[in-house]
Design a protein around this motif. Structure first.
Motif, PDB file in Angstrom:
ATOM      1  N   GLN A 206      -6.361  -0.569  -4.819  1.00  0.00           N
ATOM      2  CA  GLN A 206      -6.008   0.024  -3.534  1.00  0.00           C
ATOM      3  C   GLN A 206      -7.131  -0.140  -2.504  1.00  0.00           C
ATOM      4  O   GLN A 206      -6.878  -0.394  -1.322  1.00  0.00           O
TER       5      GLN A 206
ATOM      6  N   THR B 178      -1.010   7.212  -7.903  1.00  0.00           N
ATOM      7  CA  THR B 178      -2.091   8.068  -8.433  1.00  0.00           C
ATOM      8  C   THR B 178      -1.590   9.455  -8.846  1.00  0.00           C
ATOM      9  O   THR B 178      -1.866   9.909  -9.971  1.00  0.00           O
TER      10      THR B 178
ATOM     11  N   LEU C 151       0.829  -1.210   0.000  1.00  0.00           N
ATOM     12  CA  LEU C 151       0.000   0.000   0.000  1.00  0.00           C
ATOM     13  C   LEU C 151       0.862   1.259   0.000  1.00  0.00           C
ATOM     14  O   LEU C 151       0.563   2.236  -0.692  1.00  0.00           O
TER      15      LEU C 151
ATOM     16  N   LEU D  39       2.159   1.872  -3.399  1.00  0.00           N
ATOM     17  CA  LEU D  39       1.144   2.306  -4.373  1.00  0.00           C
ATOM     18  C   LEU D  39       0.651   3.730  -4.127  1.00  0.00           C
ATOM     19  O   LEU D  39      -0.005   4.308  -5.002  1.00  0.00           O
ATOM     20  N   VAL D  40       0.943   4.282  -2.938  1.00  0.00           N
ATOM     21  CA  VAL D  40       0.446   5.623  -2.614  1.00  0.00           C
ATOM     22  C   VAL D  40       0.836   6.671  -3.658  1.00  0.00           C
ATOM     23  O   VAL D  40      -0.001   7.470  -4.103  1.00  0.00           O
TER      24      VAL D  40
ATOM     25  N   GLN E 273       4.858   5.188   4.297  1.00  0.00           N
ATOM     26  CA  GLN E 273       4.231   6.044   3.288  1.00  0.00           C
ATOM     27  C   GLN E 273       4.957   7.386   3.165  1.00  0.00           C
ATOM     28  O   GLN E 273       5.199   7.868   2.053  1.00  0.00           O
TER      29      GLN E 273
ATOM     30  N   GLN F 292      -6.754  -2.063   0.901  1.00  0.00           N
ATOM     31  CA  GLN F 292      -7.005  -1.328   2.142  1.00  0.00           C
ATOM     32  C   GLN F 292      -8.028  -2.052   3.003  1.00  0.00           C
ATOM     33  O   GLN F 292      -7.904  -2.101   4.237  1.00  0.00           O
TER      34      GLN F 292
END
Length: 586
Positions: free
Chosen positions: A81, A47, A40, A43-44, A155, A85
């Protein structure tokens, strides 16, 4: 600062290490959770990067077909995502609930094995808090603490690395207000930590007050203290409100401040980025991506203060739970002797016993009860009568001397086998909030309903039980509040009878009932004692005149012993007690 108020260290390595022992059975799930957190975090930035690429290569170029493809890709990424999540949130919650279930089971099992001395010195409210509230707080360590903090930090690192790789100038502009945000976050963390401690103390005080005064409501009403107690409650409740409003105030100040700092960063970024676009040093897509990065970067920083407090409270709760689990107040159960046919002969040889240090409540006690005989213990309150029976069941350990049953030292008996053979009927009968049947059998599957009915018939309790609504399935409520003292006592006799003990102990069994009920109970006692070794404690000397031997205790020492007639002839302690009771009767 007391134990309920302290906050402790956020990363107590020893506590966390021991906490991970409970996680060992769920290693696979934990590894999967870590994998999801890493994925995760990776992948943040996807976008904003896709939006940057779309703006610079499709929107600016008016390439609508390519734009449609990129929109589809972004929707697909959003779905991926969302699913990840979902599993991340569910798995962290699942892991937390399974671990606190295991800890609660381990803690309750531990409590069942602790000796009574531990409960004498530990407030029950504290143990309830450890078993329920502290463990619930611990669940947040997994759902909102460790995993969430790890995800937030990862993150932040990933976003920062991507931002620097795209444009170091825009990154520095984006971070120019970061020190101010970190300072406000630190101040908020410290303030909210203190307010959490105040809230927790206020809740504890409120719970204690309500529990104590509801239990003692009869005393409050008897002495017309309703108004005075209400004023006390109102003051405690006001303090609870004040502590909660304090935490609300800190949240109300911090989040707007954090939003203003974030907005200021965005404004500076737009100002600098717009100049770069005009000078063709920066693309519109890059500026848009950085605006999104700022939001993504500042959001976990805002949340991390809350998460650190959650983790901090969880670590403190864990530390308190582990300290309770570390308690070694056990009755040693190293004996292996399991008698198949106990006769019930009891001997005390030079027994000394103290509840605390060497303040002896029993001093050099020696007594002998033959199998099937009845021994009566009499004496003033505090003479040591109840201590004798507590030692016989090994609720406490003696300091000096020996206790034998059938010429076998008590220490050599396997503890459960010993207690299976000893039945105890106390003056203050404790009944659980359950049916009469469950209170008699205590969930023992070996005791059939037929055996209960037979025992109830034998001691004379069956008629009154069957007259109750639902009979033996009648719920007696907390502590048997819906039954009279005599009824509760008769149920305790049935409970003792169905376990078929070889030694029966009656502690003040008839001291709190009227004369008519006492006669009924005396008949039940005679049936219960028949064929068993009996040790009887009684204030009413009229109930023990048939005992084979009466021992008079005073300040932990044996003053006299013999039969009723022998003791009266001595004109000593027993005679004095007898005459005092005779005067009361006359």
């Amino acid at each position: 600062m007391n134990q309920e108020q302290k906050s402790g260290k956020i990363f107590d390595v020893v506590v966390i290490k021991r906490l991970f022992v409970f996680m060992k059975p769920y290693t696979r799930q934990f590894v999967l959770l870590i994998f999801l957190i890493i994925l995760l975090a990776a992948l943040v930035p996807a976008t904003p990067l896709l939006i940057q690429y779309t703006i610079d290569n499709y929107i600016v170029q008016a390439n609508y077909s390519g734009l449609h493809i990129m929109v589809a890709v972004m929707i697909g990424l959003l779905l991926i995502q969302s699913v990840m999540q979902y599993y991340n949130t569910y798995l962290s919650g699942w892991l937390g609930q399974h671990i606190i279930r295991d800890i609660r089971i381990a803690l309750y099992k531990h409590l069942l094995q602790l000796r009574l001395k531990f409960y004498d010195n530990t407030p029950i409210g504290r143990l309830v808090t450890r078993t329920i509230s502290d463990i619930e707080t611990l669940s947040d360590v997994f759902s909102e603490g460790l995993a969430a903090i790890a995800g937030d930090i990862l993150q932040l690192i990933v976003i920062l690395a991507v931002m620097f790789s795209i444009d170091w100038r825009l990154t520095l502009i984006s971070l120019c207000m970061l020190p101010l945000l970190l300072l406000s976050t630190y101040i908020f963390k410290e303030k909210i930590k203190d307010s959490f401690n105040e809230v927790r103390t206020a809740v504890s005080n409120l719970n204690s007050f309500v529990q104590e005064h509801i239990t003692g409501m009869s005393i409050v009403q008897i002495f017309n203290s309703e108004q005075a107690e209400f004023k006390k409650f109102n003051e405690i409740n006001r303090e609870h409100k004040r502590a909660n409003l304090k935490s609300v105030l800190y949240y109300s100040v911090y989040y707007p401040v954090a939003e203003v700092i974030s907005a200021a960063c965005t404004g500076l970024l737009v100002w600098y980025g717009a100049r770069g676009i005009l000078n063709e040093d920066i693309t519109a897509g890059t500026l848009t991506a950085f605006i999104m990065f700022i939001s993504m970067f500042f959001r976990p920083i805002r949340m991390i203060a809350d998460r650190f407090n959650t983790l901090q409270l969880g670590i403190v709760s864990t530390d308190r739970i582990l300290k309770l689990l570390d308690s070694k107040e056990f009755i040693t159960n190293e004996g292996s002797f399991r008698p198949t046919d106990m006769k019930g002969e009891v001997k005390f040889e030079h027994v000394w016993f103290a509840y605390n240090n060497e303040e002896y409540v029993l001093k050099d006690i020696s007594l002998h009860v033959k199998a099937g005989e009845t021994l009566a213990l009499v004496g003033a309150t505090g003479a040591g009568k109840s201590s004798v029976i507590n030692l016989l069941s090994r609720f406490y350990e003696i300091n000096k001397g020996h206790i034998y049953i059938d010429n076998v030292d008590l220490q050599e008996y396997e503890l459960n086998a010993l207690r299976d053979k000893i039945g105890v009927v106390l003056q203050d009968v404790f009944l659980f909030s359950d049916t009469i049947m469950q209170n008699i059998t205590l969930g023992n599957p070996a005791i059939t309903r037929e055996k209960v009915l037979e025992a109830a018939e034998l001691v004379g309790a069956r008629k009154f039980i069957e007259r109750l609504p639902d009979g033996f399935d009648y719920n007696v409520m907390e502590r048997g509040a819906t039954l009279s003292v005599g009824q509760r006592q008769l149920i305790s006799f049935v409970r003792a009878m169905v376990y078929d003990p070889k030694i029966i102990v009656l502690d003040e069994a008839t001291s709190s009932v009227d004369t008519e009920t006492e006669e009924m109970i005396q008949q039940a006692i005679e049936k219960l004692m028949r064929g068993r070794t009996s040790i009887v404690i009684a204030h009413r000397l009229s109930t023990i005149q048939k005992a084979n031997k009466i021992i008079v205790l005073d300040k932990g020492e044996i003053k006299e012993q013999g039969t009723h007639e022998e003791l009266l002839a001595k004109e000593g302690f027993y005679t004095q007690l007898y005459r005092m009771q005779y005067k009361e009767v006359v």
